[in-house]
Design an enzyme around this catalytic site. Structure first.
Site, mmCIF file in Angstrom:
data_model
loop_
_atom_site.group_PDB
_atom_site.id
_atom_site.type_symbol
_atom_site.label_atom_id
_atom_site.label_comp_id
_atom_site.label_asym_id
_atom_site.label_seq_id
_atom_site.Cartn_x
_atom_site.Cartn_y
_atom_site.Cartn_z
ATOM 1 N N HIS A 1 -10.942 2.472 -2.258
ATOM 2 C CA HIS A 1 -9.677 1.813 -1.910
ATOM 3 C C HIS A 1 -8.788 2.781 -1.108
ATOM 4 O O HIS A 1 -8.221 2.405 -0.078
ATOM 5 C CB HIS A 1 -8.985 1.381 -3.214
ATOM 6 C CG HIS A 1 -7.644 0.759 -3.037
ATOM 7 N ND1 HIS A 1 -7.458 -0.599 -3.018
ATOM 8 C CD2 HIS A 1 -6.424 1.296 -2.884
ATOM 9 C CE1 HIS A 1 -6.175 -0.856 -2.860
ATOM 10 N NE2 HIS A 1 -5.529 0.284 -2.773
ATOM 11 N N GLU A 2 -8.702 3.995 -1.577
ATOM 12 C CA GLU A 2 -7.842 4.974 -0.885
ATOM 13 C C GLU A 2 -8.417 5.342 0.482
ATOM 14 O O GLU A 2 -7.677 5.470 1.461
ATOM 15 C CB GLU A 2 -7.671 6.237 -1.731
ATOM 16 C CG GLU A 2 -7.035 6.011 -3.092
ATOM 17 C CD GLU A 2 -5.732 5.243 -3.018
ATOM 18 O OE1 GLU A 2 -5.067 5.274 -1.975
ATOM 19 O OE2 GLU A 2 -5.383 4.573 -4.001
ATOM 20 N N HIS B 1 -7.544 2.728 2.844
ATOM 21 C CA HIS B 1 -6.170 2.908 3.327
ATOM 22 C C HIS B 1 -6.152 3.908 4.484
ATOM 23 O O HIS B 1 -5.462 3.701 5.487
ATOM 24 C CB HIS B 1 -5.276 3.461 2.207
ATOM 25 C CG HIS B 1 -4.632 2.392 1.369
ATOM 26 N ND1 HIS B 1 -4.034 1.286 1.900
ATOM 27 C CD2 HIS B 1 -4.472 2.286 0.027
ATOM 28 C CE1 HIS B 1 -3.548 0.533 0.921
ATOM 29 N NE2 HIS B 1 -3.815 1.117 -0.224
ATOM 30 N N GLU C 1 -2.830 -4.025 0.626
ATOM 31 C CA GLU C 1 -3.566 -3.769 -0.616
ATOM 32 C C GLU C 1 -4.824 -4.633 -0.682
ATOM 33 O O GLU C 1 -5.891 -4.159 -1.068
ATOM 34 C CB GLU C 1 -2.678 -4.057 -1.835
ATOM 35 C CG GLU C 1 -1.541 -3.068 -2.043
ATOM 36 C CD GLU C 1 -2.027 -1.647 -2.206
ATOM 37 O OE1 GLU C 1 -3.079 -1.432 -2.844
ATOM 38 O OE2 GLU C 1 -1.367 -0.755 -1.662
#
Lengths: 185, 500
Positions: free
Chosen positions: B164-165, B168, B248
């Site tokens: 997830h990071e 980003h 997100e």
């Protein structure tokens, strides 16, 4: 005079077009090579880790000499393999040997608690993950390259300069092979 | 992937332009409201006369001030944003030896995402569970996770969070969120200053403006400014939060594609949600950077920075079969009941990848106590604690402030000597680290030179006595040494000699 210039211009344009196709083929081939080297690094790392793993396990697993020998044998085979297809086959064998090794490990709680062994196991897991993620990138690059070689008109240029198709790197997952899928539906 | 970034950039740019317009209009109106004399008079060469039209000079000045404030803050955020964020969150860089698994997972996700440079890995000294990414570009990025997250998640879950990071980072979300966040901050600040100053000098302004002939126009401008000053911050925040929520979802989809195992992130989010404790070092400005809202969240819907976690889990869980942005989009539409697109259209025509099996680790029950202890040890290691193992098996952890030569084992009462070499090595490591990466190191290391307490040496009888200093040098006292104090010949550390 004017027809001459027109023909010359067309010829130059055609040449430029051919050069463009050739360059894009080279670019794609290099992308495949680069993706393969990414896998190669991880495969080498895995081959380096396995002797350590066997050495650590030896002290605990006196009665499992056969399993350990299988792992070592498969590892040596994989380390010597050359070419994408051979390598993939050898790696599948190594995967299988390793998975039966880890099944046996379950019976040795002392070994499972060994810090050194745990660290090696983590490294091995990570390396396997890296191989599978890098494999995805490699196969994508190989597919793009192969498409370009087969499609018109770039297939003519590829034929003239004898570009060869890239092999896909397919490893049969050990888990998929070992466990038959049973459904009761 | 590239198109995804481009589509993202285009949309981000639109939002930023919208916000900038809001900021400039606010600056203009506040400027006009602030300086009534400028707005209402005209100098025609001979005398100053009241002017009934609208003079934009003051508004322009207000606009310029607003723009300059924003540019200054945005530049600061662009060049120093990640270091500021990391130091505000009390994050500390860790090496591969400190936590091999976390580093490995980050490396795996870099390969999966095709990220050329591995981000720096940081750990936040807090037992709550959260993670964030920082850095303006994929080449300069960092990932920080809390110690509590490391303690409670298994390998697959950790991979989901790191994916997830990394997503980003790949989508350039951090840069956008920083720049937009700064803009929201500037808008809030400007309106705040305006509303406050109005409260302070409200009486005088009204007096002055009512005396002038242009009082009516001035009052209208004042009212417009007032309304805008109240509305603009809310509008900017809504824009910002909407973007944050959308990003997100996109990062969740990215994580599912990189890991090829959406269940990892789904179960990680589940654990995160059930252990929701506010992170004390987070605040409203840094909240959108985290994987789940680090604040005590009460408000849902328009004003939340993150989509409801339960919905994110549901979307991830309903991804059956292949994983792709398209599948994620379909799953999202099914779960939320909306038809609107969450993903940029260009991302939707990518081929789905097959899901993988769970890691064997995930099936084993996590020994929570042991994992907690490991996380605690990691924090102590990062904080340069000294680890000793007594002969009775007792593990003793000593803080770096502990300066005595011996320590008593609390279990068997044995007296243990502190390994001088280890202390020296730790001190050395601290020094090289702070030399190598001065701006990224968040908490300054204790410098061994001068700052160290004097060594206490006990001398048995009279004769030649030698000791090893913490820098590794062996010094010796000759028998006739009278003074109680000496110094190491190499590093100059003071030594106090005691004769028994």
């Amino acid at each position: 005079m004017i027809p001459m210039i027109v023909i010359l211009a067309l010829l130059v344009a055609f040449l430029l077009w051919l050069i463009g196709i050739y360059n894009s083929l080279v670019r794609l081939r290099n992308a495949v090579k680069n993706a393969w080297s990414q896998i190669d690094v991880q495969l080498k790392r895995r081959h380096d880790l396995i002797p350590n793993l066997v050495e650590t396990a030896k002290g605990y697993m006196q009665h499992e000499r056969g399993t350990l020998e299988n792992v070592t044998k498969a590892r040596n085979l994989a380390a010597q393999a050359s070419g994408v297809g051979d390598q993939a086959k050898a790696e599948s064998g190594l995967n299988q040997a390793l998975s039966s090794f880890f099944v046996v490990v379950e019976n040795y709680p002392d070994l499972k608690a060994n810090q050194n062994f745990l660290a090696l196991q983590e490294e091995l897991t990570s390396t396997e993950n890296k191989i599978s993620f890098a494999r995805q990138a490699y196969n994508d690059a190989a597919m793009q390259f192969n498409n370009k070689i087969e499609m018109f008109p770039s297939n003519i240029v590829a034929g003239v300069f004898s570009f060869k198709q890239a092999e896909f790197f397919e490893i049969e997952e050990a888990a998929e092979r070992a466990v038959p899928k049973v459904s009761f539906s | 992937m590239f198109e995804l970034v481009r589509a993202n950039k285009r949309r981000s740019f639109a939002v930023l332009v919208l916000m900038l317009l809001l900021l400039l209009v606010l600056g203009f109106v506040i400027g006009s409201a602030f300086v009534p004399s400028l707005a209402m008079t005209e100098f025609d060469g001979e005398n100053v006369k009241p002017h009934w039209g609208f003079d934009p000079t003051a508004g322009m000045i207000g606009m310029a001030v607003a723009g300059l404030v924003w540019i200054f803050q945005a530049l600061l955020a662009y060049f120093q944003g990640d270091s500021i964020l990391l130091s505000v969150s009390r994050a500390r860089a860790i090496e591969k030896n400190d936590h091999p698994q976390l580093h490995n997972v980050v490396e795996e996700m870099c390969i999966a995402a095709g990220l050329s440079k591995k981000p720096d890995v940081y750990i936040i000294e807090d037992m709550s569970m959260n993670a964030f990414a920082a850095g303006r570009s994929p080449e300069r990025a960092s990932i920080a996770v809390t110690a509590g997250l490391l303690a409670r998640l298994n390998r697959d879950q950790l991979q989901g969070v790191v994916g997830h990071e990394i997503s980003h980072i790949m989508n350039r979300d951090i840069l956008f969120m920083t720049i937009a966040g700064v803009m929201v901050g500037t808008i809030i600040m400007l309106s705040d200053v305006f509303l406050r100053s109005l409260r302070h000098m409200g009486g005088t302004t009204r007096y002055r403006s009512s005396k002038k002939s242009g009082g009516g126009a001035q009052a209208i401008i004042l009212i417009v400014a007032l309304v805008l000053a109240i509305i603009a911050p809310i509008l900017a925040q809504l824009l910002y939060f909407a973007c944050s929520r959308r990003r997100e979802y996109l990062a969740d989809a990215g994580s599912a594609i990189y890991t090829r195992y959406p269940e990892g992130l789904a179960s990680a989010l589940e654990v995160l949600e059930s252990n929701a404790e506010p992170l004390p070092s987070a605040n409203r400005a840094t909240a959108p950077m985290y994987i789940v809202n680090p604040l005590k969240s009460s408000a849902l819907g328009l004003t939340s920075t993150h989509p409801p976690t339960s919905e994110r889990i549901k979307v991830l869980r309903s991804l059956a079969g292949g994983v792709s942005y398209q599948a994620y989009q379909a799953a999202w539409a099914k779960v939320s009941g909306h038809g609107a697109a969450r993903m940029p259209a260009s991302a939707l025509n990518t081929a789905p990848v097959a899901q993988r099996e769970a890691h064997p680790d995930a099936r084993e029950p996590v020994d929570a106590k042991q994992r907690m202890r490991e996380a605690g040890d990691l924090l102590r290691k990062v904080n340069q604690f000294i680890f000793l193992t007594c002969a009775c098996g007792m593990k003793i952890k000593l803080p770096p402030e502990f300066k005595r030569e011996h320590v008593q084992c609390p279990r068997c009462q044995r007296s243990l000597a502190l390994p001088v070499a280890q202390i020296a090595a730790v001190a050395g490591v601290g020094e090289t680290l702070s030399q190598e990466t001065p701006p990224r190191r968040t908490i300054p290391m204790a410098k061994p030179k001068g700052g160290l307490q004097p060594l206490q040496i006990t001398c048995h009888g009279k004769g030649w006595t030698s000791y090893k200093c913490s820098c590794g040098t062996v010094n010796s006292f000759f028998p006739a040494q009278e003074t109680q104090e000496s110094a190491c010949k190499k590093c100059g550390r003071k030594v106090i000699l005691k004769t028994v």
